[in-house]
Scaffold this motif. Structure first.
Motif, PDB file in Angstrom:
ATOM      1  N   LEU A 286     -33.073  24.422   1.038  1.00  0.00           N
ATOM      2  CA  LEU A 286     -32.391  24.278  -0.251  1.00  0.00           C
ATOM      3  C   LEU A 286     -33.109  25.097  -1.323  1.00  0.00           C
ATOM      4  N   ARG A 287     -34.422  25.027  -1.354  1.00  0.00           N
ATOM      5  CA  ARG A 287     -35.184  25.774  -2.358  1.00  0.00           C
ATOM      6  C   ARG A 287     -35.052  27.281  -2.185  1.00  0.00           C
ATOM      7  N   LEU A 288     -34.866  27.722  -0.938  1.00  0.00           N
ATOM      8  CA  LEU A 288     -34.698  29.149  -0.670  1.00  0.00           C
ATOM      9  C   LEU A 288     -33.290  29.646  -0.980  1.00  0.00           C
ATOM     10  N   GLY A 289     -32.392  28.723  -1.302  1.00  0.00           N
ATOM     11  CA  GLY A 289     -31.021  29.115  -1.604  1.00  0.00           C
ATOM     12  C   GLY A 289     -30.131  29.252  -0.392  1.00  0.00           C
ATOM     13  N   ALA A 290     -30.595  28.753   0.783  1.00  0.00           N
ATOM     14  CA  ALA A 290     -29.784  28.848   1.998  1.00  0.00           C
ATOM     15  C   ALA A 290     -28.708  27.784   2.060  1.00  0.00           C
ATOM     16  N   LEU A 291     -28.817  26.737   1.239  1.00  0.00           N
ATOM     17  CA  LEU A 291     -27.873  25.625   1.264  1.00  0.00           C
ATOM     18  C   LEU A 291     -27.289  25.395  -0.118  1.00  0.00           C
ATOM     19  N   ALA A 292     -26.033  24.954  -0.135  1.00  0.00           N
ATOM     20  CA  ALA A 292     -25.462  24.443  -1.380  1.00  0.00           C
ATOM     21  C   ALA A 292     -26.014  23.052  -1.661  1.00  0.00           C
ATOM     22  N   ASP A 293     -26.288  22.300  -0.585  1.00  0.00           N
ATOM     23  CA  ASP A 293     -26.871  20.965  -0.701  1.00  0.00           C
ATOM     24  C   ASP A 293     -27.404  20.563   0.658  1.00  0.00           C
ATOM     25  N   ARG A 294     -28.294  19.593   0.674  1.00  0.00           N
ATOM     26  CA  ARG A 294     -28.812  19.073   1.930  1.00  0.00           C
ATOM     27  C   ARG A 294     -28.320  17.648   2.114  1.00  0.00           C
ATOM     28  N   ALA A 295     -28.162  17.264   3.367  1.00  0.00           N
ATOM     29  CA  ALA A 295     -27.684  15.924   3.691  1.00  0.00           C
ATOM     30  C   ALA A 295     -28.812  15.136   4.337  1.00  0.00           C
ATOM     31  N   ASP A 296     -28.864  13.839   4.051  1.00  0.00           N
ATOM     32  CA  ASP A 296     -29.897  13.006   4.663  1.00  0.00           C
ATOM     33  C   ASP A 296     -29.404  12.278   5.900  1.00  0.00           C
ATOM     34  N   THR A 297     -28.101  12.421   6.203  1.00  0.00           N
ATOM     35  CA  THR A 297     -27.538  11.828   7.417  1.00  0.00           C
ATOM     36  C   THR A 297     -26.546  12.801   8.039  1.00  0.00           C
ATOM     37  N   LEU A 298     -26.307  12.636   9.337  1.00  0.00           N
ATOM     38  CA  LEU A 298     -25.291  13.449   9.997  1.00  0.00           C
ATOM     39  C   LEU A 298     -23.914  13.226   9.386  1.00  0.00           C
ATOM     40  N   ARG A 299     -23.582  11.990   9.084  1.00  0.00           N
ATOM     41  CA  ARG A 299     -22.269  11.692   8.529  1.00  0.00           C
ATOM     42  C   ARG A 299     -22.036  12.483   7.243  1.00  0.00           C
ATOM     43  N   ARG A 300     -23.039  12.472   6.358  1.00  0.00           N
ATOM     44  CA  ARG A 300     -22.886  13.196   5.100  1.00  0.00           C
ATOM     45  C   ARG A 300     -22.795  14.702   5.343  1.00  0.00           C
ATOM     46  N   ALA A 301     -23.575  15.214   6.293  1.00  0.00           N
ATOM     47  CA  ALA A 301     -23.545  16.647   6.583  1.00  0.00           C
ATOM     48  C   ALA A 301     -22.173  17.100   7.049  1.00  0.00           C
ATOM     49  N   LEU A 302     -21.474  16.225   7.771  1.00  0.00           N
ATOM     50  CA  LEU A 302     -20.187  16.598   8.363  1.00  0.00           C
ATOM     51  C   LEU A 302     -19.007  16.363   7.428  1.00  0.00           C
ATOM     52  N   THR A 303     -19.238  15.713   6.308  1.00  0.00           N
ATOM     53  CA  THR A 303     -18.143  15.417   5.390  1.00  0.00           C
ATOM     54  C   THR A 303     -17.562  16.712   4.824  1.00  0.00           C
ATOM     55  N   GLY A 304     -16.300  16.932   5.083  1.00  0.00           N
ATOM     56  CA  GLY A 304     -15.605  18.112   4.579  1.00  0.00           C
ATOM     57  C   GLY A 304     -15.855  19.380   5.365  1.00  0.00           C
ATOM     58  N   ALA A 305     -16.683  19.330   6.419  1.00  0.00           N
ATOM     59  CA  ALA A 305     -17.020  20.541   7.177  1.00  0.00           C
ATOM     60  C   ALA A 305     -15.939  20.844   8.200  1.00  0.00           C
ATOM     61  N   ASP A 306     -15.433  22.064   8.175  1.00  0.00           N
ATOM     62  CA  ASP A 306     -14.482  22.456   9.213  1.00  0.00           C
ATOM     63  C   ASP A 306     -15.118  23.336  10.278  1.00  0.00           C
ATOM     64  N   LEU A 307     -16.390  23.721  10.082  1.00  0.00           N
ATOM     65  CA  LEU A 307     -17.159  24.396  11.116  1.00  0.00           C
ATOM     66  C   LEU A 307     -18.560  23.807  11.127  1.00  0.00           C
ATOM     67  N   VAL A 308     -19.041  23.454  12.308  1.00  0.00           N
ATOM     68  CA  VAL A 308     -20.361  22.839  12.481  1.00  0.00           C
ATOM     69  C   VAL A 308     -21.168  23.718  13.422  1.00  0.00           C
ATOM     70  N   ALA A 309     -22.402  24.036  13.035  1.00  0.00           N
ATOM     71  CA  ALA A 309     -23.291  24.824  13.884  1.00  0.00           C
ATOM     72  C   ALA A 309     -24.532  23.999  14.187  1.00  0.00           C
ATOM     73  N   VAL A 310     -24.749  23.712  15.459  1.00  0.00           N
ATOM     74  CA  VAL A 310     -25.919  22.953  15.896  1.00  0.00           C
ATOM     75  C   VAL A 310     -26.966  23.943  16.389  1.00  0.00           C
ATOM     76  N   THR A 311     -28.161  23.887  15.813  1.00  0.00           N
ATOM     77  CA  THR A 311     -29.249  24.751  16.253  1.00  0.00           C
ATOM     78  C   THR A 311     -30.447  23.874  16.598  1.00  0.00           C
ATOM     79  N   GLY A 312     -31.523  24.501  17.068  1.00  0.00           N
ATOM     80  CA  GLY A 312     -32.700  23.712  17.423  1.00  0.00           C
ATOM     81  C   GLY A 312     -32.900  23.677  18.923  1.00  0.00           C
TER      82      GLY A 312
END
Length: 273
Positions: free
Chosen positions: A43-69
């Motif tokens: 977030l500080r680097l400007g790579a995100l519009a916002d960060r989510a603290d849960t998977l549910r919040r991260a997926l809200t409104g997302a029409d494309l999901v990329a899983v990495t790691g």
């Protein structure tokens, strides 16, 4: 495809690069990582519009999901996504081998909305946040729609070059053209270590192999464990050629040694590492 919102799950080096490039392309990017410090940094680097603290919040409104790691995070995350996804959302996972990712997604009920992705990032390519830009990207999916949408996203947002491939074909090829080279480097390093050879006693080729073996050890071993049957066949073929070489040396076969493994027999780009 320019998604209304991209969710990046996992913000290690690849996830961070994916998020950052997508933000530069004008996408709304939300990120999640089980290590909160990574998400804060992104977030500080400007790579995100916002960060989510849960998977549910991260997926809200997302029409494309990329899983990495790593494989464990990807498998565990894919198993939790189905009930949390927006209708019509497409899921992708970045992985060095594709068949296990496709199988995990199918088992999680995501088969008709999932594509596995392997971006081939050469060691001499761009580093840091630019590492995925312009990459050659292999995409495998059981369904046409997710393959089409994921390939469009990589082409438009990251200026990449996506190629659709069957997961099994990709994994067989990557064992021979990428993972086998890693196996050779590690076997060579182990062989040199046994008689205590190291440092200045090594020639430039040996030093290069030892250095290659020291790089990305966890990444290589994870990829090898995800593709054991194909890599075992490649190693077996290598053993056959080494035995031929040993026989030539014992016999003093000058002509055989002169033509053994001629570089002009091989051409083309590697699939990956």
């Amino acid at each position: 495809m320019h998604p209304a919102r991209l969710a990046v799950l996992g913000l290690g080096p690849l996830g961070l690069s994916l998020a950052w490039q997508s933000r530069r392309a004008g996408l709304d990017v939300l990120g999640f990582d089980p290590a909160p410090a990574r998400a804060v940094r992104a977030l500080r680097l400007g790579a995100l519009a916002d960060r989510a603290d849960t998977l549910r919040r991260a997926l809200t409104g997302a029409d494309l999901v990329a899983v990495t790691g790593d494989a464990a995070f990807a498998s565990e995350t894919l198993g939790r996504l189905a009930p949390l996804l927006e209708p019509g959302a497409v899921v992708s996972a970045l992985a060095p081998v594709l068949a296990p990712a496709v199988a995990a997604a199918s088992a999680a009920g995501l088969g008709d909305r999932f594509a596995a992705v392997h971006p081939f990032v050469p060691s001499d390519g761009p580093a840091g946040a630019e590492r995925l830009r312009g990459a050659l990207v292999y995409v495998a999916s059981e369904d046409e729609r997710p393959a089409r949408e994921v390939m469009s996203f990589w082409r438009e947002a990251l200026d990449a070059h996506p190629v659709r491939i069957a997961a099994e074909d990709h994994d067989r090829q990557v064992a021979w053209t990428g993972q086998l080279a890693g196996a050779v480097a590690r076997a060579m390093a182990a062989a040199l270590a046994d008689p205590g050879l190291a440092g200045a006693s090594l020639g430039p080729q040996a030093r290069a192999l030892v250095a290659a073996a020291a790089r990305d050890q966890e990444e290589w071993s994870a990829a090898a464990l995800g593709n054991p049957a194909n890599l075992a066949l490649a190693v077996q073929a290598l053993e056959t050629q080494l035995e031929r070489l040993r026989a030539m040396l014992v016999a003093g076969d000058a002509e055989g040694l002169r033509t053994f493994g001629g570089a002009d027999r091989h051409s083309g780009e590697p699939v990956g590492a």
